[in-house]
Design an enzyme around this catalytic site. Structure first.
Site, PDB file in Angstrom:
ATOM      1  NE  ARG A 250      -2.759   0.415   3.415  1.00 38.80           N
ATOM      2  CZ  ARG A 250      -1.993   0.527   4.521  1.00 38.80           C
ATOM      3  NH1 ARG A 250      -1.241   1.581   4.702  1.00 38.80           N
ATOM      4  NH2 ARG A 250      -1.993  -0.423   5.426  1.00 38.80           N
TER       5      ARG A 250
ATOM      6  CE1 TYR B 183     -17.362  12.070 -14.838  1.00 48.78           C
ATOM      7  CE2 TYR B 183     -16.845  11.819 -12.519  1.00 48.78           C
ATOM      8  CZ  TYR B 183     -17.188  11.262 -13.736  1.00 48.78           C
ATOM      9  OH  TYR B 183     -17.355   9.911 -13.852  1.00 48.78           O
TER      10      TYR B 183
ATOM     11  CG  ASP C 108     -10.938  16.600 -13.570  1.00 48.80           C
ATOM     12  OD1 ASP C 108     -10.245  16.114 -14.479  1.00 48.80           O
ATOM     13  OD2 ASP C 108     -11.898  15.996 -13.046  1.00 48.80           O
TER      14      ASP C 108
ATOM     15  CE  LYS D  38     -13.525   8.853 -17.833  1.00 52.33           C
ATOM     16  NZ  LYS D  38     -13.898  10.022 -17.065  1.00 52.33           N
TER      17      LYS D  38
HETATM   18  C1  LIG Z   1     -14.318  10.269 -15.707  1.00 57.25           C
HETATM   19  C2  LIG Z   1     -13.980  11.529 -15.038  1.00 57.25           C
HETATM   20  C3  LIG Z   1     -13.678  11.566 -13.660  1.00 57.25           C
HETATM   21  C4  LIG Z   1     -13.787  10.351 -12.774  1.00 57.25           C
HETATM   22  O1  LIG Z   1     -12.850   9.391 -13.091  1.00 57.25           O
HETATM   23  P1  LIG Z   1     -13.090   7.819 -12.803  1.00 57.25           P
HETATM   24  O2  LIG Z   1     -11.810   7.217 -13.259  1.00 57.25           O
HETATM   25  O3  LIG Z   1     -14.282   7.405 -13.572  1.00 57.25           O
HETATM   26  O4  LIG Z   1     -13.311   7.685 -11.322  1.00 57.25           O
HETATM   27  C5  LIG Z   1     -13.320  12.783 -13.117  1.00 57.25           C
HETATM   28  N1  LIG Z   1     -13.273  13.906 -13.855  1.00 57.25           N
HETATM   29  C6  LIG Z   1     -13.569  13.909 -15.161  1.00 57.25           C
HETATM   30  C7  LIG Z   1     -13.508  15.181 -15.921  1.00 57.25           C
HETATM   31  C8  LIG Z   1     -13.927  12.730 -15.801  1.00 57.25           C
HETATM   32  O5  LIG Z   1     -14.236  12.744 -17.107  1.00 57.25           O
END
Ligand SMILES: *Cc1c(COP(=O)(O)O)cnc(C)c1O
Length: 397
Positions: free
Chosen positions: A45, A97, A169, A194
């Protein structure tokens, strides 16, 4: 050394064997010579060499002092929220988001964190809501799904004057298009699910820090809360990042062509894409994203009904109907019925998520095929009334 070379060569060669691929250290613990005498690793961890390699690569990608890898994007966002104490406030982009909204509102509010959702595309709105209690200004640029752009540099100056940190983000832009730490942000988060991963085959999250003090705090939280990314997924994410430049540049080029095509379609009403001169903050995106406007586009239909949108999203062949984005395969989604279903209709409409809004994530297929796919889908969906059809024929003659 230039950008892509730097990415490729940030992936270390294994010093023990020369393995050109980072080894997957599938282990829970590490044998010690004596209590506390170890090779820098004591428990899975707390640390793992495969994860460390990934974290160093992402820190370099975003020009941060350190990065930390989490099980999902939301686990990464959660770690950043744990920097706060009861009584602290957040000023967040209103088009945030949905998962971040749910976490802020339904988990952290009960611990005494207040969140103000504001339209950060106008800097004045940030000035109005920022107070000495504000600890974080939370931005996404571009946002999901209406691709709003906020001026990170200006907002960072305002936040820093109040001793607040700026978090960006950066999932939608990716580090290839935008480097928020260079623009004044203190913290960058990613859903590695993504663009970084890029193949829709893993979920992962990252936090990148500008200062050592913040890095030490996030490292502490990562170990204390334990939401780490496992070694197999760290390896897969490194493998994805190696082709990040190729994918993102291609996806951005395709998205611009698709967005331009959409503006010419009689079935289409509004097209949301930061690369179009008609976009509200196109000039900011141009500077901030180095001319790479991202692979995601949203648009609405002239006959603005959910039913029409559903006809289109089920008629495409190459754009697969699915949530998520950023992968090599193109995806199509209907936010009102899918990603944004949990938001009440009135609130959805307010933030531009119309009933007919459709979101596209351009993959790396041939651009012409994607455009032809949308053409045939519009035809198949037969969205125009007879009157509109006749008008088109008349115009053409
Ligand atoms: C998908 C997404 C998240 C969350 O990510 P996960 O890997 O699904 O937990 C956060 N911010 C944005 C802009 C996203 O597109």
């Amino acid at each position: 050394m230039r950008k892509t070379t730097a990415i490729i060569h940030s992936v270390p060669v294994d010093p023990q064997t020369g393995s050109i691929s980072v080894p997957i250290y599938q282990t829970a613990t590490y044998v010690q010579e004596a209590p506390g005498v170890n090779k820098g690793y004591d428990y899975g961890r707390s640390n793992n060499p495969t994860r460390k390699a990934l974290e160093d690569i992402v820190a370099q990608l975003e020009n941060g002092v350190a990065a930390y890898a989490f099980a999902t994007g939301l686990a990464a966002i959660d770690a950043v929220l744990k920097l706060l104490s009861a009584g602290d406030e957040i000023v967040a982009v209103d088009d945030i988001y949905g998962g971040a909204y749910r976490l802020f509102t339904h988990v952290y509010q009960k611990f005494g964190i207040t969140v103000h959702y504001v339209d950060t595309t106008d800097v004045e709105n940030v000035i109005d809501y920022i107070t000495p209690k504000t600890k974080l200004v939370w931005l996404e640029s571009p946002t999901n799904p209406t691709l709003k752009i906020s001026d990170i540099k200006k907002i960072a100056a305002i936040a820093h004057a109040q001793n607040a940190w700026v978090v960006v983000d950066n999932t939608f832009a990716s580090p290839i298009a935008q480097q928020p730490l260079e623009l004044g942000a203190d913290i960058v988060v990613h859903s590695g699910t993504k663009y970084l991963g890029g193949h829709s085959d893993l979920v992962a999250g990252l936090v990148v820090l500008k200062t050592q003090t913040l890095a030490d705090q996030i490292k502490f939280i990562q170990n204390a809360s334990g939401g780490i990314l496992g070694p197999q997924d760290c390896w897969l994410l490194i493998r994805g990042i190696e082709t990040l430049t190729l994918r993102v540049e291609k996806q951005c080029r395709t998205a611009l062509s698709v967005a331009q095509f959409l503006t010419t379609c009689p079935e289409v009403d509004k097209v949301y894409y930061p690369g179009l001169a008609s976009h509200k903050n196109h000039h900011i995106a141009q500077q901030q994203q180095q001319g790479l406007y991202g692979g995601v586009i949203s648009f609405t239909l002239k006959n603005d009904t959910e039913q029409n949108a559903l006809k289109v999203v089920t008629a495409t062949q190459y754009f697969k109907l699915a949530e998520s984005l950023g992968g090599v395969k193109s995806l199509i989604c209907h936010p009102a019925q899918m990603t944004h279903k949990s938001i009440p209709q009135a609130k959805r409409h307010q933030s531009g998520v119309a009933d007919s809004l459709i979101r596209l994530s351009c993959g790396i297929e041939d651009t012409e095929d994607l455009i032809e796919d949308l053409e045939q889908a519009f035809k198949k969906a037969a969205l125009l009334s007879n009157v509109q059809q006749n008008q088109l024929v008349a115009d053409a003659v």
